[in-house]
Scaffold this active site. Structure first.
Site, PDB file in Angstrom:
ATOM      1  N   GLU A   6      41.612  64.027 -18.336  1.00 43.65           N
ATOM      2  CA  GLU A   6      42.682  64.583 -17.501  1.00 43.65           C
ATOM      3  C   GLU A   6      43.468  63.454 -16.844  1.00 43.65           C
ATOM      4  OE1 GLU A   6      41.903  68.124 -15.195  1.00 43.65           O
ATOM      5  OE2 GLU A   6      42.919  67.243 -13.473  1.00 43.65           O
TER       6      GLU A   6
ATOM      7  N   TYR B 265      34.983  77.744 -11.173  1.00 47.63           N
ATOM      8  CA  TYR B 265      34.367  76.996 -10.072  1.00 47.63           C
ATOM      9  C   TYR B 265      32.867  77.277 -10.008  1.00 47.63           C
ATOM     10  CZ  TYR B 265      39.286  76.694  -9.107  1.00 47.63           C
ATOM     11  OH  TYR B 265      40.631  76.457  -9.255  1.00 47.63           O
TER      12      TYR B 265
ATOM     13  N   LYS C  65      40.260  87.467 -15.198  1.00 46.13           N
ATOM     14  CA  LYS C  65      41.192  86.442 -15.721  1.00 46.13           C
ATOM     15  C   LYS C  65      40.946  86.231 -17.223  1.00 46.13           C
ATOM     16  CE  LYS C  65      40.851  82.157 -13.789  1.00 46.13           C
ATOM     17  NZ  LYS C  65      41.095  81.126 -12.763  1.00 46.13           N
TER      18      LYS C  65
ATOM     19  N   GLN D 154      35.886  73.176 -12.360  1.00 49.01           N
ATOM     20  CA  GLN D 154      36.051  72.207 -11.270  1.00 49.01           C
ATOM     21  C   GLN D 154      34.931  71.179 -11.413  1.00 49.01           C
ATOM     22  OE1 GLN D 154      37.528  70.459  -9.335  1.00 49.01           O
ATOM     23  NE2 GLN D 154      37.917  71.576  -7.430  1.00 49.01           N
TER      24      GLN D 154
ATOM     25  N   LYS E  77      42.765  56.292 -15.782  1.00 46.08           N
ATOM     26  CA  LYS E  77      42.091  55.017 -16.086  1.00 46.08           C
ATOM     27  C   LYS E  77      41.386  55.098 -17.447  1.00 46.08           C
ATOM     28  CE  LYS E  77      42.148  52.876 -11.859  1.00 46.08           C
ATOM     29  NZ  LYS E  77      43.154  53.690 -11.188  1.00 46.08           N
TER      30      LYS E  77
HETATM   31  C1  LIG Z   1      40.299  72.350 -14.155  1.00 44.72           C
HETATM   32  C2  LIG Z   1      41.263  72.464 -12.985  1.00 44.72           C
HETATM   33  C3  LIG Z   1      42.554  71.966 -13.113  1.00 44.72           C
HETATM   34  C4  LIG Z   1      43.457  72.063 -12.045  1.00 44.72           C
HETATM   35  N1  LIG Z   1      44.722  71.548 -12.195  1.00 44.72           N
HETATM   36  C5  LIG Z   1      45.625  71.696 -11.192  1.00 44.72           C
HETATM   37  C6  LIG Z   1      46.983  71.224 -11.351  1.00 44.72           C
HETATM   38  O1  LIG Z   1      47.334  70.656 -12.388  1.00 44.72           O
HETATM   39  N2  LIG Z   1      47.850  71.404 -10.322  1.00 44.72           N
HETATM   40  C7  LIG Z   1      47.483  72.027  -9.155  1.00 44.72           C
HETATM   41  O2  LIG Z   1      48.327  72.162  -8.264  1.00 44.72           O
HETATM   42  N3  LIG Z   1      46.214  72.492  -8.977  1.00 44.72           N
HETATM   43  C8  LIG Z   1      45.283  72.343  -9.972  1.00 44.72           C
HETATM   44  N4  LIG Z   1      44.001  72.809  -9.802  1.00 44.72           N
HETATM   45  C9  LIG Z   1      43.622  73.401  -8.512  1.00 44.72           C
HETATM   46  C10 LIG Z   1      43.918  74.924  -8.466  1.00 44.72           C
HETATM   47  O3  LIG Z   1      45.307  75.137  -8.522  1.00 44.72           O
HETATM   48  C11 LIG Z   1      43.330  75.451  -7.163  1.00 44.72           C
HETATM   49  O4  LIG Z   1      41.926  75.375  -7.181  1.00 44.72           O
HETATM   50  C12 LIG Z   1      43.817  76.830  -6.728  1.00 44.72           C
HETATM   51  O5  LIG Z   1      43.426  77.007  -5.355  1.00 44.72           O
HETATM   52  C13 LIG Z   1      43.244  77.997  -7.521  1.00 44.72           C
HETATM   53  O6  LIG Z   1      43.774  78.057  -8.777  1.00 44.72           O
HETATM   54  P1  LIG Z   1      43.146  79.073  -9.862  1.00 44.72           P
HETATM   55  O7  LIG Z   1      43.993  79.025 -11.052  1.00 44.72           O
HETATM   56  O8  LIG Z   1      41.700  78.834 -10.005  1.00 44.72           O
HETATM   57  O9  LIG Z   1      43.409  80.475  -9.073  1.00 44.72           O
HETATM   58  P2  LIG Z   1      42.887  81.960  -9.229  1.00 44.72           P
HETATM   59  O10 LIG Z   1      42.110  82.190 -10.473  1.00 44.72           O
HETATM   60  O11 LIG Z   1      44.058  82.841  -8.977  1.00 44.72           O
HETATM   61  O12 LIG Z   1      41.850  82.069  -8.004  1.00 44.72           O
HETATM   62  C14 LIG Z   1      42.261  81.693  -6.680  1.00 44.72           C
HETATM   63  C15 LIG Z   1      41.480  82.495  -5.646  1.00 44.72           C
HETATM   64  O13 LIG Z   1      41.899  83.859  -5.684  1.00 44.72           O
HETATM   65  C16 LIG Z   1      40.808  84.729  -6.004  1.00 44.72           C
HETATM   66  N5  LIG Z   1      41.323  85.732  -6.935  1.00 44.72           N
HETATM   67  C17 LIG Z   1      41.574  85.585  -8.256  1.00 44.72           C
HETATM   68  N6  LIG Z   1      42.091  86.702  -8.765  1.00 44.72           N
HETATM   69  C18 LIG Z   1      42.194  87.593  -7.728  1.00 44.72           C
HETATM   70  C19 LIG Z   1      42.677  88.938  -7.611  1.00 44.72           C
HETATM   71  N7  LIG Z   1      43.143  89.593  -8.663  1.00 44.72           N
HETATM   72  N8  LIG Z   1      42.649  89.515  -6.388  1.00 44.72           N
HETATM   73  C20 LIG Z   1      42.171  88.845  -5.285  1.00 44.72           C
HETATM   74  N9  LIG Z   1      41.693  87.570  -5.352  1.00 44.72           N
HETATM   75  C21 LIG Z   1      41.718  86.965  -6.564  1.00 44.72           C
HETATM   76  C22 LIG Z   1      39.719  83.833  -6.603  1.00 44.72           C
HETATM   77  O14 LIG Z   1      38.413  84.340  -6.366  1.00 44.72           O
HETATM   78  C23 LIG Z   1      39.968  82.513  -5.884  1.00 44.72           C
HETATM   79  O15 LIG Z   1      39.326  82.499  -4.635  1.00 44.72           O
HETATM   80  C24 LIG Z   1      43.060  72.699 -10.829  1.00 44.72           C
HETATM   81  C25 LIG Z   1      41.752  73.190 -10.710  1.00 44.72           C
HETATM   82  C26 LIG Z   1      40.853  73.071 -11.769  1.00 44.72           C
HETATM   83  C27 LIG Z   1      39.455  73.589 -11.611  1.00 44.72           C
END
Ligand SMILES: Cc1cc2nc3c(=O)[nH]c(=O)nc-3n(C[C@H](O)[C@H](O)[C@H](O)COP(=O)(O)OP(=O)(O)OC[C@H]3O[C@@H](n4cnc5c(N)ncnc54)[C@H](O)[C@@H]3O)c2cc1C
Length: 284
Positions: free
Chosen positions: A17, A146, A166, A177, A269
């Site tokens: 990444e 996560y 999802k 994560q 890196k």
């Molecule tokens: C591998 C990886 C890559 C990442 N890359 C980036 C990046 O490039 N740029 C960046 O800005 N961030 C990035 N992140 C961080 C990520 O954007 C954050 O962790 C963000 O807070 C959650 O994103 P998500 O897609 O997991 O959200 P979601 O899957 O939408 O989940 C977010 C929260 O909402 C809850 N939730 C999900 N669906 C629902 C629903 N239908 N109703 C109510 N609650 C719900 C979940 O339980 C969770 O607590 C990355 C994280 C990971 C693990």
């Protein structure tokens, strides 16, 4: 090529990444790093999407560069601050550039706000973005998960139920994560399977490179021995070596116990990528 199709029994999917550098000139050193990473034959390189949609132009440029180099990019994409039209315009562009894999994310709330507020014409959760992409494009779609639960989730059970939704919306594979205790990963995968999630769950491994890493709360458990080893290092180089040694043994254990691959948070890196691939015996 679809990243999901690369997950085959007995063949770990290895990926790195990177993030678009903040200073314009630094992108050239990222491209030089790609030149050194290419012979390691990663299955893909993922490019993060700037928090709050910053750096969209550079994100596009880096993904397009990877396509030109013959390396499969995984373009991260978030819903933060944009409605469907803006999302569609960027996805169209990425598709035209030859990108075929998207990591569909909700994104974090803008700094200091604490709460994610969806754009009025956008999406509230990553699952909605996944469904939108699947309904309108032929991208292979990955999503985040996560092992130690998303920090905003009310409970692990809630988080898992939303993850299952999802995947049902169309996510083809999952990337975790970072975590530092492999048992957390394997028990999470078991919980996923019990919840009916059958997609590959690629473990994300962070080779810690500096004591600064511990200044932020990532919402993941940090073994005291790792923290101590990195923080007591004499200089930056030694700190990075100690973080890398920890990550190497973590990766060997993950693959030895049957993980389907490794997603390495290499922070642009080359050294950690090379070190870990050597440690697991993957030849370039
Ligand atoms: C591998 C990886 C890559 C990442 N890359 C980036 C990046 O490039 N740029 C960046 O800005 N961030 C990035 N992140 C961080 C990520 O954007 C954050 O962790 C963000 O807070 C959650 O994103 P998500 O897609 O997991 O959200 P979601 O899957 O939408 O989940 C977010 C929260 O909402 C809850 N939730 C999900 N669906 C629902 C629903 N239908 N109703 C109510 N609650 C719900 C979940 O339980 C969770 O607590 C990355 C994280 C990971 C693990």
């Amino acid at each position: 090529m679809s990243i999901a199709d690369r997950f085959q029994p007995g063949r770990p999917v290895l990926s790195f990444e990177v993030f678009p550098p903040k200073r314009d000139g630094d992108v050239e050193s990222l491209y030089r790093a790609f030149g050194e990473l290419a012979p390691l034959r990663p299955d893909y390189i993922s490019v993060t999407y700037g928090a709050g949609g910053t750096n969209v132009g550079l994100h596009y440029e880096i993904n397009a560069r990877l396509v030109k180099m013959g390396i499969t990019p995984l373009a991260h994409f978030t819903c933060v601050g944009q409605g469907k039209d803006a999302i569609r315009a960027q996805l169209d562009k990425l598709w035209e550039a030859g990108v075929r894999n998207i990591l569909a994310l909700r994104g974090d709330p803008p700094k200091g706000t604490g709460k994610f507020v969806p754009h009025p014409q956008g999406f509230a959760h990553a699952g909605e973005l996944v469904a939108f992409i699947k309904a309108n494009y032929k991208f292979c779609v990955g999503a985040a998960c996560y092992p130690e639960t998303h920090p905003e989730a009310k409970s692990p059970a809630d988080d898992l139920a939303f993850l299952a939704a999802k995947v049902k919306a169309g996510a083809d594979f999952l990337v975790t994560q970072m975590f530092f205790g492999n048992d957390a990963y394997f028990s999470f995968v078991k919980r996923c399977r019990d919840a009916g999630i059958a997609t590959p769950v690629q473990p994300g491994v962070m080779p810690v490179q500096s004591p600064k890493f511990f200044e932020r709360d990532w919402g993941v458990g940090v073994p005291p021995e790792l923290r101590k080893a990195v923080e007591s290092a004499a200089d930056h180089d030694e700190a990075a070596s100690r973080g890398l040694e920890f990550a190497k043994s973590q990766c060997r254990d993950l693959l030895g116990r049957g993980a389907p691959g490794l997603h390495l948070y290499i922070m642009n890196k080359v050294r950690p990528a090379r070190g870990i691939l050597e440690a697991i015996g993957r030849k370039s």
